[in-house]
Design an enzyme around this catalytic site. Structure first.
Site, PDB file in Angstrom:
ATOM      1  N   GLN A 214     -29.721 -25.020  -7.024  1.00  0.00           N
ATOM      2  CA  GLN A 214     -28.449 -24.753  -7.707  1.00  0.00           C
ATOM      3  C   GLN A 214     -28.370 -25.418  -9.083  1.00  0.00           C
ATOM      4  O   GLN A 214     -27.374 -25.245  -9.775  1.00  0.00           O
ATOM      5  CB  GLN A 214     -27.265 -25.243  -6.848  1.00  0.00           C
ATOM      6  CG  GLN A 214     -27.082 -24.510  -5.544  1.00  0.00           C
ATOM      7  CD  GLN A 214     -26.751 -23.027  -5.723  1.00  0.00           C
ATOM      8  OE1 GLN A 214     -26.294 -22.588  -6.784  1.00  0.00           O
ATOM      9  NE2 GLN A 214     -27.006 -22.237  -4.697  1.00  0.00           N
ATOM     10  N   LYS A 237     -32.127 -17.150  -8.738  1.00  0.00           N
ATOM     11  CA  LYS A 237     -30.799 -17.718  -8.993  1.00  0.00           C
ATOM     12  C   LYS A 237     -30.594 -18.002 -10.473  1.00  0.00           C
ATOM     13  O   LYS A 237     -29.526 -18.432 -10.888  1.00  0.00           O
ATOM     14  CB  LYS A 237     -30.621 -19.020  -8.200  1.00  0.00           C
ATOM     15  CG  LYS A 237     -30.532 -18.799  -6.691  1.00  0.00           C
ATOM     16  CD  LYS A 237     -30.192 -20.079  -5.997  1.00  0.00           C
ATOM     17  CE  LYS A 237     -30.478 -20.051  -4.522  1.00  0.00           C
ATOM     18  NZ  LYS A 237     -29.470 -19.351  -3.736  1.00  0.00           N
TER      19      LYS A 237
HETATM   20  N1  PMP Z   1     -31.170 -24.941  -1.461  1.00  0.00           N
HETATM   21  C1  PMP Z   1     -29.958 -24.682  -1.963  1.00  0.00           C
HETATM   22  C2  PMP Z   1     -29.080 -25.810  -2.392  1.00  0.00           C
HETATM   23  C3  PMP Z   1     -29.541 -23.358  -2.089  1.00  0.00           C
HETATM   24  O1  PMP Z   1     -28.320 -23.098  -2.577  1.00  0.00           O
HETATM   25  C4  PMP Z   1     -30.399 -22.323  -1.679  1.00  0.00           C
HETATM   26  C5  PMP Z   1     -29.983 -20.874  -1.767  1.00  0.00           C
HETATM   27  N2  PMP Z   1     -28.665 -20.619  -1.398  1.00  0.00           N
HETATM   28  C6  PMP Z   1     -31.661 -22.651  -1.185  1.00  0.00           C
HETATM   29  C7  PMP Z   1     -32.009 -23.977  -1.078  1.00  0.00           C
HETATM   30  C8  PMP Z   1     -32.630 -21.609  -0.730  1.00  0.00           C
HETATM   31  O2  PMP Z   1     -33.050 -20.808  -1.793  1.00  0.00           O
HETATM   32  P1  PMP Z   1     -33.943 -19.532  -1.514  1.00  0.00           P
HETATM   33  O3  PMP Z   1     -33.229 -18.731  -0.476  1.00  0.00           O
HETATM   34  O4  PMP Z   1     -33.997 -18.843  -2.841  1.00  0.00           O
HETATM   35  O5  PMP Z   1     -35.274 -20.013  -1.049  1.00  0.00           O
END
Ligand code: PMP
Length: 420
Positions: A214, A237
């Site tokens: 984030q 993201k």
């Molecule tokens: N850590 C945090 C703090 C997140 O917000 C997210 C996604 N919501 C993730 C890990 C996982 O990311 P990803 O699904 O892109 O691997």
């Protein structure tokens, strides 16, 4: 160039309205209303340059990397490796310290399965916090179960959503081998003092992993300034495509880490009886990587740094505090996370209205929110709730959109007769 120097060459006060026009997807109606996309913590939208960069790669350069001697393969390899160099620069790291993965989740799994399985033993402790995303919980639980390690949880203070730093000494003890924590909470919007936490851990020889899912692309990040040993983030993201992510690992730690997945690309020599492996980062990239993803990620990083991550952070914060104040003024609402200094997201719950109803009601009016536990089930349990609604912002969102959100939440309260 380190992140801070990069920021200095970027102009203040970007043309936010102009930047918004770079995102074709935002210009549409949903259920008859202009789309207000406030689910950026789940995934961001992509600017036209990023979309064009993907087309360009497949129209002009597509070939496998590190293999062919022909022109297209050379071009592809050069672009892929220059994406690595650019990513290293984005984080203030060196190129060999950047491993391409599928995303934050895979990056953390890599550390747990490869580094963790070698270094964490029965009786050792893995320190996490109560605000972690499932991606930064489950891989450690799997490892702990496998090797007989313990997990401890640094507490969150309650609805205010801060780490209970006064109790850090109680948790940062000599039996802790790894401290893995999120930089910005995806439910609370809390910005954790990453450099301070890493320094405290380092003094005890504890390895640190920063979950930057984030924060990358939302604020300047420099791994040397922060002093973390590992850092993970996802391309999708931060204006990049899905399927590409990054693991930064301090060189010495990556060198000490055995391979995790086996296959092509990660070997030096394969025999019938024995195989030898490449050095990092290629040792950790078995098989054909997400070539286009890495190349397009580079375009996204260039785009973001053209705006300036300091500017983005400030804009995110302004929107979040405008949303916080507007929602709080409605009454009858529980808002999670700190009032001041929060990152660009706000999670909340209306009295007696289920988060899914709030999100569905908003969706019918063109607003995309997220409802549920946001992959933060333990945190939600700690807060005594099952789910919350979340609005999360990025630089292409506007104050007018936040005002629209507040208006729709007011309508939601009226519709459901939510008590104040
Ligand atoms: N850590 C945090 C703090 C997140 O917000 C997210 C996604 N919501 C993730 C890990 C996982 O990311 P990803 O699904 O892109 O691997």
């Amino acid at each position: 160039m380190n992140a801070r120097l990069q920021e200095m060459s970027v102009k203040k006060n970007p043309d936010w309205e102009g930047l918004r026009k770079d995102f074709p997807i935002l210009n549409q109606k949903v259920h008859g209303h202009p789309l207000v996309y406030l689910d950026n913590a789940a995934t961001s939208q992509k600017p036209r340059v990023v979309l064009e960069s993907l087309d360009h790669y497949y129209e002009k350069d597509n070939a496998n990397v590190h293999r062919g001697i022909h022109e297209l393969s050379n071009r592809s390899t050069v672009s892929f490796e220059s994406a690595r160099t650019r990513t290293a620069q984005f984080l203030g790291a060196d190129s060999p310290e950047i491993v391409f993965t599928r995303g934050t989740t895979e990056s953390i799994n890599l550390v747990a399965q490869a580094w963790g399985a070698k270094h964490i033993r029965a009786g050792d402790t893995i320190l996490l916090t109560e605000m972690e995303h499932h991606s930064n919980i489950v891989p450690w639980q799997m490892l702990a179960e496998r090797v007989g390690a313990k997990i401890r949880w640094l507490p969150v203070t309650g609805d205010e959503g801060l780490l209970d730093l006064g109790r850090l000494d109680e948790f940062l003890t000599r039996d802790v081998k790894l401290f893995s924590f999120t930089h910005i909470s995806n439910t609370l919007g809390t910005v954790n003092p990453a450099a301070e936490l890493c320094e405290r851990a380092r003094k005890l020889g504890i390895v640190t992993l920063l979950d930057a899912a984030q924060s990358a692309g939302h604020c300047p990040l420099d791994v040397r300034e922060i002093g973390c040993d590992f850092l993970a983030f996802s391309g999708h993201k931060i204006c990049g495509p899905t399927g590409i992510g990054v693991l930064y690992g301090r060189q010495q730690l990556l060198e000490e880490t055995p391979p995790w997945q086996g296959g092509g690309e990660m070997i030096l020599n394969v025999g019938f009886d024995k195989t030898t492996y490449k050095k990092p980062p290629h040792r950790f990239e078995a098989g054909t990587p997400d070539i286009s993803g890495a190349i397009v990620l580079k375009t996204a990083l260039d785009y973001l740094d053209g705006i300036g991550r300091e500017n983005i952070f400030q804009h995110d914060q302004e929107l979040a505090s405008h949303a916080y104040d507007g929602l709080a003024a409605l009454g009858g609402i529980r808002i999670f996370g700190p009032k001041k200094g929060r990152a660009g997201l706000v999670s909340f719950l209306l009295n007696d209205v289920h988060a899914h109803d709030v999100v569905t009601f908003a969706d019918q009016r063109g607003i995309a929110l997220r409802g549920g536990h946001h992959c933060n089930q333990p945190l939600h349990k700690k807060l005594g709730i099952e789910s919350s609604a979340r609005a999360s912002f990025y630089f292409y969102n506007t104050k007018a959109e936040v005002d629209r959100l507040i208006e729709v939440i007011r309508e939601t309260q009226k519709f459901f007769g939510s008590p104040r």
